[in-house]
Design an enzyme around this catalytic site. Structure first.
Site, mmCIF file in Angstrom:
data_model
loop_
_atom_site.group_PDB
_atom_site.id
_atom_site.type_symbol
_atom_site.label_atom_id
_atom_site.label_comp_id
_atom_site.label_asym_id
_atom_site.label_seq_id
_atom_site.Cartn_x
_atom_site.Cartn_y
_atom_site.Cartn_z
ATOM 1 N N HIS A 1 -18.655 21.190 11.266
ATOM 2 C CA HIS A 1 -17.231 21.297 10.923
ATOM 3 C C HIS A 1 -16.489 21.541 12.230
ATOM 4 O O HIS A 1 -16.687 22.558 12.893
ATOM 5 C CB HIS A 1 -17.012 22.448 9.947
ATOM 6 C CG HIS A 1 -15.604 22.960 9.883
ATOM 7 N ND1 HIS A 1 -14.520 22.135 9.680
ATOM 8 C CD2 HIS A 1 -15.090 24.212 10.001
ATOM 9 C CE1 HIS A 1 -13.412 22.860 9.662
ATOM 10 N NE2 HIS A 1 -13.729 24.122 9.868
ATOM 11 N N TYR B 1 -6.872 21.858 8.167
ATOM 12 C CA TYR B 1 -6.118 23.099 8.017
ATOM 13 C C TYR B 1 -5.599 23.552 9.370
ATOM 14 O O TYR B 1 -6.144 23.197 10.420
ATOM 15 C CB TYR B 1 -6.957 24.207 7.375
ATOM 16 C CG TYR B 1 -8.163 24.638 8.175
ATOM 17 C CD1 TYR B 1 -8.057 25.562 9.212
ATOM 18 C CD2 TYR B 1 -9.432 24.145 7.873
ATOM 19 C CE1 TYR B 1 -9.164 25.963 9.948
ATOM 20 C CE2 TYR B 1 -10.556 24.533 8.595
ATOM 21 C CZ TYR B 1 -10.410 25.454 9.629
ATOM 22 O OH TYR B 1 -11.511 25.845 10.350
ATOM 23 N N ASP C 1 -29.589 28.534 -24.341
ATOM 24 C CA ASP C 1 -29.273 28.087 -25.700
ATOM 25 C C ASP C 1 -30.096 26.833 -25.925
ATOM 26 O O ASP C 1 -29.896 25.825 -25.235
ATOM 27 C CB ASP C 1 -27.775 27.797 -25.810
ATOM 28 C CG ASP C 1 -27.355 27.381 -27.202
ATOM 29 O OD1 ASP C 1 -27.453 28.229 -28.112
ATOM 30 O OD2 ASP C 1 -26.939 26.228 -27.378
#
Length: 837
Positions: free
Chosen positions: A225, A256, A547
């Site tokens: 980055h 940014y 579930d």
């Protein structure tokens, strides 16, 4: 200061960045002693990503988990006195981005985050050095701020030391991790051996390399980055502290800009993805700055710098200012963008707290400390489970492919149903070629290619014209087709085949198998052989852990069928709770599952088998082997779409034959192929079926979900004590099904909610229950048979009244909704006559 290395430790934490420091702090608070924190680098900045991060925190996230981790982390930073609130603005250069900002502000309202869409002039008032003619507007988030992450880490680390719980080994390299009999036994460092039962990998971009020492894989890769610091900025010369102006995210350019003292930091996610293998990260000795601050590649950044100059020409174009710092900084990326938290499946006592960024670091540290202490986490982090990835998802090729694809989407307008393109196809069902011939549009789940709808069913659009609830807006029609609703109606009229090969199929066997499933399950599992039981699994607090369905195939053998997305996590949960005389086998790759449902399903099945499939001969909630077209198939009579039918489980090499046999027999009876759009959304929502990860999470209880059973079994099970307490109290919230009464927005175009939107009172106020939980849409989709767009949401008990009028906010606009069901009673076929016919 480096302490003397001890011979033993309760846990060795590798990596002294923000996560490692936070973890030892929270472990100490939870009563752990004899902890060791080890890092090859010096304190307080050992050279990882924490040392060069831009350190700002935007609270807005679409993921509830990431929002809550960020909120927890922000609170911790504030408590430490290292947080400075500056405000933040996401600016829009395009009309599409302005729409996205309205969506983000609506999501912010769901989570209770202050946010508003503002005009270019209002942006300029807050950030006077921004050229308002370049933008169309912005999204303002006033609670954005910056932190001193190195100071925060130092304070947490020192607190653990001062409590007598921690030994710190700086300048000490980890050389190996000892694992035997499936458990961590120790760590070898450059200073010697440490005997321990727990090792936590908290070393960011180095984490995959350290995991390999224990024979494990971590689905993480370092990625560059780029960031520069421009200064001195004359405007900032007299401003107090580190930051006085809001941080700007120029999201359409993936950049940014933020004040850092007298300089302006400019960071980019727009350059080409640059993946750096962990083994190629330079050593401390080889590094000019630090191992994670690599030499800057100017050519990659030049286009972004030009866009930054366009947005802030006077400030960044000042000839008196220059680039004073420029790096290719390393950050961690995972295939799904979430951290890696919890115990890894390869060895007991091997833990991960990796791929966390500054904004969620302390929250991740707390969560892993709670997991290591056997507690239910304060924040539900099941989506970040370190055990969630399948082997193919942990391969270097997959991880790097997803990182390259995801990097430039960091600030992208990403649709909630957007599909990955890299690393596909990997897992395909035995009928994949048949489905391609039928024009299947595939979505991916856990690597499986799953048909979401079939182009071959386009002819159904004319048959069901007027009932398809078309979506004229591009956003809602993206990754959707009216064919889904047509398939739904055709299934309701006749029958459909659904490929469910993505199910995870797990088998528990042995003398202790019954004890194992009883311990895990709320439902009674001491049932007759051939019974199918739908059950929840709970955590110790009575929240949902899974579930699924369980089939009893023999006195000592149970087959668990669960969702592919959670299969690896569910398998680890089983292993963690198995008695010594029970055994787990993952049979997923050995079996395929094909669903056959609809009022003509029995006619189709009877045409291909001599076995009795009548209602009397094959009752609902039972399973047994039957013969179909020369294959022995395990047929299970259950339904997730509210229709008569079966799940048909066959050896995977016989799956194509099973499909072909059913297909041929079903053509005269109106059989169609139906995709997961029907199975997972339209059919499910019409029946009010709750889904794990959406309606069923650790944050809510069985009582609140409306899934209590008449009796509680006598046998112990995980979460039983909490469940009994919950049954004895009125629910604070109630799971409800809502119908949208009008879809007309300000533009006159009908709009359809997709999920995550806030539910509001008629006065436009957020609904929050007595436990502080907001009401938002957990699932959304068409209900073609009932003619309504359906929403599911937990509402405060006082609001959960059938017929009650409320609002839902979508894209910044409010739409009327009605509580149609305040219970588990379905809108479609409320008596369940069709399923049990």
């Amino acid at each position: 200061m480096t302490d003397t290395q001890p011979r033993t430790a309760s846990a060795v934490i590798i990596g002294a960045g923000i996560v490692g420091n936070s973890l030892v702090h929270h472990l100490a608070l939870l009563g752990w002693r004899d902890l060791v924190l080890v890092d090859k680098g010096p304190m307080p900045n050992p050279g990882g990503s924490t040392g060069h991060a831009s350190n700002f925190i935007f609270p807005i996230e679409y993921s509830k988990m990431m929002f809550e981790l960020t909120t927890d982390s922000t609170a911790q930073y504030k408590e430490l006195g290292v947080f400075t609130q500056s405000g933040g603005i996401e600016v829009a250069r395009t009309p599409e981005r302005m729409i996205e900002l309205r969506r983000r502000c609506s999501q912010a309202k769901a989570w209770g985050i202050p946010a508003e869409v503002i005009t270019p002039a209002e942006v300029n008032k807050l950030v006077p050095y921004l050229d308002e003619t370049v933008i169309l507007g912005g999204g303002y988030f006033p609670t954005v701020g910056v932190v001193d992450s190195l100071r925060a880490g130092t304070l947490m680390r020192e607190a653990a030391q001062q409590s007598g719980a921690l030994t710190v080994l700086a300048g000490t390299e980890v050389l190996g991790i000892t694992v035997s009999d499936g458990r961590v036994r120790g760590v070898t460092t450059s200073a010697g051996e440490i005997e321990t039962d727990n090792v936590v990998i908290c070393c960011g971009v180095w984490s995959p390399r350290i995991a390999r020492m224990a024979g494990a894989r971590l689905a993480l890769t370092p990625v560059v980055h780029q960031m520069i610091s421009v200064g001195p900025i004359a405007l900032f010369a007299d401003t107090p502290g580190e930051i006085s102006y809001p941080i700007v995210r120029d999201v359409d350019t993936n950049m940014y800009e933020r004040q850092h003292g007298g300089d302006m930091e400019v960071g980019s996610y727009a350059h080409r993805p640059i993946v750096v293998p962990p083994d190629e990260i330079p050593s401390i000795e080889e590094s000019v700055l630090s191992p994670t601050e690599l030499p800057f590649t100017q050519d990659d950044f030049d286009p972004q710098l030009a866009e930054a100059l366009e947005l802030m020409p006077e400030l960044l174009g000042d000839e008196r200012a220059g680039i004073r710092y420029a790096i290719n900084g390393l950050i961690s990326m995972t295939p799904d963008g979430h951290p890696l938290l919890g115990e890894m499946p390869e060895a007991k006592g091997l833990w991960a707290a990796a791929a966390s960024w500054i904004k969620e670091g302390p929250g991740c540290g707390r969560a892993v400390a709670e997991l290591m202490s056997g507690l239910v986490t304060t924040v539900d982090v099941h989506e970040a489970d370190a055990a969630r990835f399948y082997p193919h998802q942990q391969t270097v090729a997959h991880v790097r492919g997803r990182a390259r694809e995801g990097f430039n989407k960091m600030y992208g307008i990403v649709h909630p149903n957007e599909q990955w393109e890299s690393g596909r196809p990997v897992r395909v069902s035995p009928v994949y070629d048949r489905e391609r011939e039928l024009g299947a549009v595939f979505y991916e789940t856990a690597g499986w290619e799953r048909p979401f709808w079939y182009a071959a069913n386009e002819h159904l659009l004319a048959r069901y014209a007027g009932r398809l609830m078309d979506r004229p807006a591009e956003w809602e029609s993206r990754w959707w087709s009216p064919i889904i609703n047509a398939e739904h109606l055709a299934m309701r009229d006749a029958c459909a085949l659904v490929d469910l090969s993505a199910f995870a199929v797990l088998e528990i066997s042995g003398p202790g198998a019954l004890t194992a499933v009883q311990t895990l399950s709320v439902a009674q599992l001491n049932v007759a052989v051939g019974r199918v039981v739908y059950t929840s699994w709970l955590d110790d607090n009575g929240g949902f852990r899974a579930d699924l369905t369980v089939m009893r195939l023999a006195p000592d053998r149970f087959r668990v069928v669960t969702g592919g997305a959670t299969g690896r996590s569910d398998a680890k949960w089983i292993r963690d709770h198995l008695p010594p005389d029970a055994f787990l086998a993952d049979l997923t790759s050995a079996w395929t599952t094909i669903g056959l449902w609809g009022p003509r399903a029995r006619d189709v099945l009877a045409a291909v088998t001599e076995d009795d499939v009548s209602h009397q001969g094959f009752a609902f909630g039972t399973c047994r082997e039957i013969e179909i077209g020369g294959a022995v198939v395990l047929a299970s009579r259950i339904s997730y779409v509210g229709e008569l039918g079966w799940e048909l489980h066959a050896p995977i090499e016989q799956g194509a034959r099973l499909w072909d046999t059913l297909w041929a027999a079903g053509q005269p009876l109106g059989l169609i192929p139906a995709g997961i759009g029907v199975y997972g959304t339209t059919g499910r929502l019409e029946k009010g079926y709750r889904a794990f990860g959406a309606e069923l999470t650790p944050d809510y209880t069985v009582v609140e979900a409306g899934m209590t059973r008449p009796k509680v079994k006598e046998q112990p099970f995980i979460g039983k004590e909490a469940y009994l307490r919950q049954r004895a109290e009125p629910p604070v919230a109630v799971m409800c099904t809502l119908t949208v009464d009008s879809h007309e927005g300000a533009s006159g175009m009908p709009r359809y909610m997709l999920g995550g939107e806030p539910i509001l009172s008629l006065a436009g106020e957020r609904l929050v229950d007595a436990k502080g939980r907001p009401s938002y849409v957990t699932s959304a989709g068409s209900g073609p048979s009932v003619g309504k767009h359906l929403l599911m949401a937990y509402l405060p008990a006082a609001e959960a009244v059938e017929g009650h009028a409320l609002l839902v906010e979508y894209m910044g606009e409010q739409y009327p909704v009605t509580v149609a069901r305040a219970s588990a009673t379905p809108l479609f076929d409320p008596a369940n006559d069709r399923i049990r016919s």
